[in-house]
Design a protein around this motif. Structure first.
Motif, PDB file in Angstrom:
ATOM      1  N   ASP A 307       0.860  -1.185   0.000  1.00 42.06           N
ATOM      2  CA  ASP A 307       0.000   0.000   0.000  1.00 42.06           C
ATOM      3  C   ASP A 307       0.891   1.228   0.000  1.00 42.06           C
ATOM      4  OD1 ASP A 307      -2.494  -1.456   0.437  1.00 42.06           O
ATOM      5  OD2 ASP A 307      -1.692  -1.839   2.441  1.00 42.06           O
ATOM      6  N   MET A 308       0.338   2.322  -0.467  1.00 44.79           N
ATOM      7  CA  MET A 308       1.144   3.539  -0.537  1.00 44.79           C
ATOM      8  C   MET A 308       1.316   4.162   0.856  1.00 44.79           C
ATOM      9  SD  MET A 308       0.361   6.968  -2.644  1.00 44.79           S
ATOM     10  CE  MET A 308      -0.793   7.446  -1.358  1.00 44.79           C
ATOM     11  N   PRO A 309       2.546   4.493   1.242  1.00 42.06           N
ATOM     12  CA  PRO A 309       2.747   5.166   2.531  1.00 42.06           C
ATOM     13  C   PRO A 309       2.132   6.572   2.496  1.00 42.06           C
ATOM     14  CG  PRO A 309       4.840   4.450   1.574  1.00 42.06           C
ATOM     15  CD  PRO A 309       3.798   4.298   0.516  1.00 42.06           C
ATOM     16  N   LYS A 310       1.949   7.149   3.659  1.00 43.57           N
ATOM     17  CA  LYS A 310       1.275   8.454   3.736  1.00 43.57           C
ATOM     18  C   LYS A 310       2.143   9.594   3.238  1.00 43.57           C
ATOM     19  CE  LYS A 310      -0.506   7.952   8.189  1.00 43.57           C
ATOM     20  NZ  LYS A 310      -0.611   6.538   8.399  1.00 43.57           N
ATOM     21  N   LEU A 334       3.821  -0.543  -4.768  1.00 47.06           N
ATOM     22  CA  LEU A 334       2.615  -0.733  -5.581  1.00 47.06           C
ATOM     23  C   LEU A 334       1.748   0.490  -5.355  1.00 47.06           C
ATOM     24  CD1 LEU A 334       1.615  -4.469  -5.076  1.00 47.06           C
ATOM     25  CD2 LEU A 334       2.595  -3.376  -7.101  1.00 47.06           C
ATOM     26  N   PHE A 335       1.448   1.151  -6.435  1.00 46.10           N
ATOM     27  CA  PHE A 335       0.780   2.432  -6.312  1.00 46.10           C
ATOM     28  C   PHE A 335      -0.622   2.358  -6.903  1.00 46.10           C
ATOM     29  CE2 PHE A 335      -0.009   6.499  -8.587  1.00 46.10           C
ATOM     30  CZ  PHE A 335      -0.321   7.244  -7.470  1.00 46.10           C
ATOM     31  N   GLY A 336      -1.623   2.490  -6.055  1.00 44.56           N
ATOM     32  CA  GLY A 336      -3.002   2.396  -6.517  1.00 44.56           C
ATOM     33  C   GLY A 336      -3.763   3.687  -6.252  1.00 44.56           C
ATOM     34  N   MET A 337      -4.563   4.076  -7.220  1.00 40.72           N
ATOM     35  CA  MET A 337      -5.338   5.311  -7.068  1.00 40.72           C
ATOM     36  C   MET A 337      -6.283   5.225  -5.875  1.00 40.72           C
ATOM     37  SD  MET A 337      -4.611   7.798  -8.743  1.00 40.72           S
ATOM     38  CE  MET A 337      -5.086   9.487  -8.498  1.00 40.72           C
ATOM     39  N   SER A 338      -6.782   4.041  -5.587  1.00 43.31           N
ATOM     40  CA  SER A 338      -7.724   3.936  -4.464  1.00 43.31           C
ATOM     41  C   SER A 338      -7.013   4.237  -3.140  1.00 43.31           C
ATOM     42  CB  SER A 338      -8.357   2.551  -4.434  1.00 43.31           C
ATOM     43  OG  SER A 338      -7.335   1.583  -4.379  1.00 43.31           O
ATOM     44  N   MET A 366       4.053  12.559  -2.257  1.00 46.65           N
ATOM     45  CA  MET A 366       4.128  11.097  -2.371  1.00 46.65           C
ATOM     46  C   MET A 366       3.565  10.654  -3.720  1.00 46.65           C
ATOM     47  SD  MET A 366       4.983   8.353  -0.617  1.00 46.65           S
ATOM     48  CE  MET A 366       5.259   7.089  -1.855  1.00 46.65           C
ATOM     49  N   VAL A 367       2.408  11.202  -4.077  1.00 46.95           N
ATOM     50  CA  VAL A 367       1.774  10.841  -5.347  1.00 46.95           C
ATOM     51  C   VAL A 367       2.658  11.302  -6.515  1.00 46.95           C
ATOM     52  CG1 VAL A 367      -0.238  11.220  -6.825  1.00 46.95           C
ATOM     53  CG2 VAL A 367      -0.540  10.886  -4.360  1.00 46.95           C
ATOM     54  N   ALA A 372       5.873   9.867 -11.104  1.00 45.19           N
ATOM     55  CA  ALA A 372       6.956  10.541 -11.812  1.00 45.19           C
ATOM     56  C   ALA A 372       7.297   9.805 -13.102  1.00 45.19           C
ATOM     57  CB  ALA A 372       8.203  10.602 -10.933  1.00 45.19           C
ATOM     58  N   ILE A 373       7.582  10.563 -14.153  1.00 43.97           N
ATOM     59  CA  ILE A 373       8.090   9.935 -15.364  1.00 43.97           C
ATOM     60  C   ILE A 373       9.536  10.364 -15.601  1.00 43.97           C
ATOM     61  CG2 ILE A 373       5.937   9.375 -16.530  1.00 43.97           C
ATOM     62  CD1 ILE A 373       6.082  12.066 -17.892  1.00 43.97           C
TER      63      ILE A 373
END
Ligand code: ADP
Ligand code: ZN
Length: 603
Positions: A307-310, A334-338, A366-367, A372-373
């Protein structure tokens, strides 16, 4: 007075290393000459030698303050293994043992004494210290003295008095905490305003940063990643206890050696998991962020965030637990929009407006990192105020530059579909409609009749998830948290639906090569598969178990790797291996030399 050894001689003879790293030499000289030092170095940068060597070179006893009882024993065991007279005093010792240590200290038999901060500041203990010749005070994890930091410990506050109690004795404070505000505060509170300050860069070049957008099967992604790591120590972080339990169980079902760790478990169970992990008897710990604080395990080869950290502070600290020994390691997010939507929801529920703003800013960063590209390391270090000045070559973006494609038609369909659904539905349902799915919900709302129904059927769910995520990120759509994350159009939408604008999106991450050989080639931790390394590791494990210490107390992975490369045949050659000093040669040399010899002899 004892004959003083030079720092180089101690580095070579006691620790078995041929040269100093980074600023170690300057720090050591400063303290040896009796001045205070303030040292910021990243995890794995080699902070310990910065006070251990001065303590061995100077007369008297070095006092080391360390906040974590669990770490003291390992560090003292490791020093003892190298032949250094070290001991610790904390609440875990029996009264008898504590008295024995006090006797050894009084008899000048100890060169390095590790103590918990509350013990050090007890008046009787301070009185006792005044009777001794003290070589230095080292304050490890010095950020714990600051409330700005993330690990504030009230018992650290009193350490500010040390400087006044013992004028003339050098104090060295060490931390890996990057941010400037905390650093200034720590320096003030410890009275180290005249200290020489050493700041090393915060980069951890041996860690490979990888980010993968969560697909519809995140567990499959995690498994593929762990398969690539091989039979090595890994940590998987999840945000909730429940998720920790399910992921650990599924990993075990999938044949992985995994256990759960979270604050809801009985403390005996947690200790057992931690101990097995330290001893290399357990490969994977699936944990909430509570895991890692008391862990100084140098050979963690991979850290995965399920899960994405805060925020990036937490992310950097957690990924930093990989590769303390400097060997190639990986961090995968693992980066999920939810996850983002959920994190935003929690932030929006916060009472304090200022706090809300800070957290929200940190989440954005974080997002931004995850999406990032450009080189991830540049984004990461840039956030902490450091400019790498070049692309790193060791992150997913550098390794596989993302291709863009003309997604105007996809974007058109996606936005039209949102429009035709009245901007009242979330991503999942909208994609179902586009792909022409037959769900209860679609039937209930008669969405088969929407013009865009089935117009995206030729593309996969993951393709559409990627399109929608990017449209949100680029501002063509937004997710309304206040309205069950339903998708809303934005002022940017119009040009696309009028076909007045070209939309370029990045292609989803290329799939990993499938064949085993290719996979192995892509594996940075591949050195661990070398047969001789495996043999040496087994020898180390046998010795460690016999002595009831973690394997890294005997030799680090870096040392075993060097040994596997150099294949020493004599004690002299063994001394040339990085991490083998005289004492360890005498104590452990024989079984390793024997193992190398018999491995080299054809059966
Ligand atoms: P930190 O406390 O900064 O996280 P450590 O002091 O634990 O880092 O050192 C990290 C690793 O690097 C250890 O395995 C240590 O033995 C190794 N190391 C430190 N200094 C040197 C050096 N000069 N040469 C080779 N290895 C070193
Ligand atoms: Zn990079």
């Amino acid at each position: 007075m004892a004959v003083r050894q030079s720092p180089e001689a101690v580095l070579r003879d006691v620790f078995g290393f041929s040269s100093f790293r980074g600023q170690q030499r300057e720090v050591i000289d400063t303290v040896v000459n009796g001045s205070d030092a303030f040292v910021l170095m990243p995890t794995g940068g080699g902070k310990s030698l910065c006070f251990q060597i001065p303590a061995l070179v100077r007369d008297g006893i070095g006092i080391v303050v360390s906040p974590l009882i669990s770490l003291m024993k390992d560090q003292v065991d490791a020093l003892n293994a190298a032949g250094v007279e070290a001991a610790y005093l904390n609440s875990s010792l029996s009264a008898d043992r504590a008295r024995a240590v006090a006797r050894e200290v009084a008899a000048d038999e100890i060169k390095l004494l590790y103590v918990a901060p509350e013990r050090l500041m007890m008046p009787e203990f301070l009185d006792q210290l005044r009777e001794l010749e003290i070589s230095l005070f080292a304050i490890d994890e010095a950020h714990c003295v600051s409330q700005w930091g993330h690990d504030f410990r009230p018992e650290y506050v009193q350490l500010g008095q040390i400087r006044r109690h013992f004028p003339g004795i050098p104090v060295i404070a060490l931390t890996a905490t990057a941010d400037e505000q905390t650093r200034k505060d720590v320096q003030n509170r410890l009275g180290l305003n005249d200290a020489r300050v050493f700041i090393a860069g915060f980069d951890r070049p041996n860690i490979r940063y990888l980010v993968e957008p969560k697909t519809s099967n995140p567990f499959g992604q995690l498994k593929a990643f762990l398969d690539g790591v091989g039979d090595e120590s890994s940590i998987v972080y999840c945000l909730s206890r429940k998720r920790v339990e399910t992921v650990a169980e599924k990993l075990r079902d999938g044949g992985f050696d995994a256990a759960a760790y979270h604050a809801g478990m009985a403390s005996a169970d947690r200790s057992r998991v931690q101990e097995k992990f330290l001893r290399d008897d357990l490969k994977i710990v699936v944990a909430t962020v509570a895991f890692g604080m008391g862990i100084d395990k140098p050979n963690v080869r991979a850290v995965a965030h399920y899960d994405m950290p805060k925020n990036l502070e937490g992310y950097y600290q957690e990924t930093g637990r990989a590769g303390r020994d400097g060997l190639p390691s990986q961090a995968m997010l693992l980066f999920g929009m939810s996850d983002v939507v959920f994190a935003r929801k929690l932030i929006n529920e916060m009472e304090n407006a200022a706090q809300r703003q800070i957290e929200s800013h940190k989440l954005d960063a974080m997002v931004g990192f995850a999406e990032a590209i450009t080189c991830r390391r540049r984004v990461l270090l840039g956030y902490f105020g450091e400019d790498l000045g070049r692309d790193c070559g060791n992150c997913d973006v550098c390794l596989k530059p993302r291709e863009t494609y003309d997604a105007t038609e996809d974007a058109y369909r996606a936005l039209m579909c949102v429009y035709q659904l009245g901007q009242k539905f979330g991503m999942q349902h909208t994609i179902d409609v586009l792909r022409g799915a037959d769900t209860t919900r679609i039937r209930q709302f008669r969405h088969q009749n929407v013009e865009m129904y089935g117009k995206g059927a030729s593309q996969s769910l993951d393709h559409w998830l990627s399109v929608f995520r990017q449209l949100v990120h680029l501002g063509y759509l937004r997710q309304d948290i206040a309205d069950f994350s339903s998708l809303k159009l934005t002022p940017l939408t119009k040009k696309v639906v009028r076909r007045e604008e070209t939309v370029m999106l990045t292609k989803p991450m290329p799939k990993e090569p499938k064949s085993k050989r290719e996979r192995r080639g892509a594996r940075p931790a591949g050195f661990t598969e070398e047969p001789l390394f495996q043999i040496l590791r087994a020898v180390r494990k046998g010795l460690a178990d016999a002595q009831e210490v973690p394997p890294f107390v005997i030799f680090s992975d870096a040392t075993l790797l060097d040994m596997a490369n150099k294949k020493p045949a004599t004690p002299d050659e063994m001394l040339a291996v990085s991490g083998v000093g005289y004492h360890k040669l005498v104590k452990y040399g024989t079984p390793f030399l024997a193992a190398i010899q018999s491995a080299g002899t054809p059966a």
